[in-house]
Design an enzyme around this catalytic site. Structure first.
Site: not given
Length: 344
Positions: A106, A137
């Site tokens: 963003e 992960e």
């Protein structure tokens, strides 16, 4: 005492001080503990469930507030390194990884930040943004490979609610070994990865309403923290002017209208004058603001902005400083036609 009335606000249960030990003898992460405040959750009506969630969310603001001094230090370190050409990298898995990628992505449209300056890495790669990637992960090797890309001017920010994600640990280890400044953001005061970082920012949000669901309070606190970090970083780097989004990239009609509105507010111009000035400045909002306050030629405004890393405030200060008290230009004739003229 817990209220027996369905949907009433309930106290948040204790967090780090009463954590039971794990099988390894370490305190269990608060994010994995059961929350007494949400006991009987499935017996509540819908409004009652939402009230419990909302009551627990109040802990997020306090947790982030407690971390602000450390966060401010991180912003200053990152700003200094980015001025030297360094980068900021986020590393995370699952919700934490998605939040890092979101925050990084963003910054380009909001602050016109060049690609590759703030980068989000998620365990499992692009596919993990929309679907869970099994065991991603747990790969410390994948984290190490990603962290090995960093250098001594970079900042590595590992995000892990439990503070124990192997992917994040591998990334922090490799980045730190290359001289990067490494920071862990977790929701566990006893995070096992803390010793792999130069600093550990703890967001102690306590047990979740749904045990272990760190997309709730832990994720909300992480998002607020990353928003605060990146916004303060962009302010420090001159990507705003006052509280205005002057670096916005006008890539669509909505943003083009926002650009006009920002210029009107910044320079106290009417709509027609703002549009004309933007056109004169090739649509660049920062250039238009500098021109409006200094009467400099657009080309001079552009070069002055470039010499001050895009800071509108610093560019205006320099150009205004080149004027004599009566408003005429230093070293030029009264028509303002000499080299470096302000108001040409």
């Amino acid at each position: 005492m817990t209220s027996s009335q369905p949907g009433s606000a309930r106290p948040t249960s204790p967090t780090s001080e009463t954590a039971p030990p794990t099988s390894a003898g370490r305190p269990l992460s608060p994010t994995e503990q059961r929350n007494s405040a949400s006991s009987g959750l499935d017996d509540l009506d819908t409004l009652g469930v939402l009230r419990v969630l909302n009551a627990e969310d109040h802990a997020v603001i306090d947790a982030v507030a407690a971390a602000l001094p450390q966060l401010a230090e991180l912003v200053d370190i990152a700003a200094d390194r980015m001025r030297r050409g360094g980068r900021v990298h986020y590393f995370g898995a699952g919700t934490s990884g998605r939040l890092g990628v979101l925050d990084a992505s963003e910054l380009l449209p909001t602050f016109n930040l060049e690609p590759g300056r703030v980068i989000g890495h998620i365990a499992g790669g692009q596919a993990a943004l929309v679907n869970a990637v099994e065991n991603a992960e747990d790969s410390g090797a994948d984290g190490s490979a990603a962290g090995a890309e960093l250098g001594p001017d970079d900042v590595a920010i590992g995000i892990a609610a439990s503070g124990s994600t192997p992917y994040v640990g591998g990334a922090l280890d490799a980045a730190r070994a290359n001289g990067a400044h490494a920071v862990l953001i977790s929701n566990n005061p006893h995070a096992t990865l803390a010793d792999k970082a130069d600093d550990h920012i703890v967001l102690d949000t306590g047990p979740e309403v749904i045990t272990g669901s760190t997309r709730l309070k832990a994720g909300t606190a992480q998002k607020l923290t990353l928003n605060g970090f990146s916004t303060a970083l962009m302010v420090a780097l001159g990507r705003t002017w006052d509280n205005l989004m002057v670096s916005v990239v006008a890539t669509n009609a909505k943003l083009r209208e926002r650009t006009v509105r920002i210029l009107r507010e910044a320079a106290d111009l009417g709509d027609a004058d703002a549009r004309a000035l933007l056109e004169r400045c090739d649509g660049d909002l920062k250039t238009a603001i500098v021109v409006s306050f200094t009467e400099a030629a657009p080309a001079l405004a552009v070069s002055t902005l470039e010499s001050h890393d895009g800071s509108v405030r610093d560019a205006i200060a320099e150009l205004v400083g080149t004027k004599t008290p009566d408003g005429s230009d230093d070293g030029t004739d009264s028509e303002g036609s000499g080299p470096g003229t302000v108001g040409a």
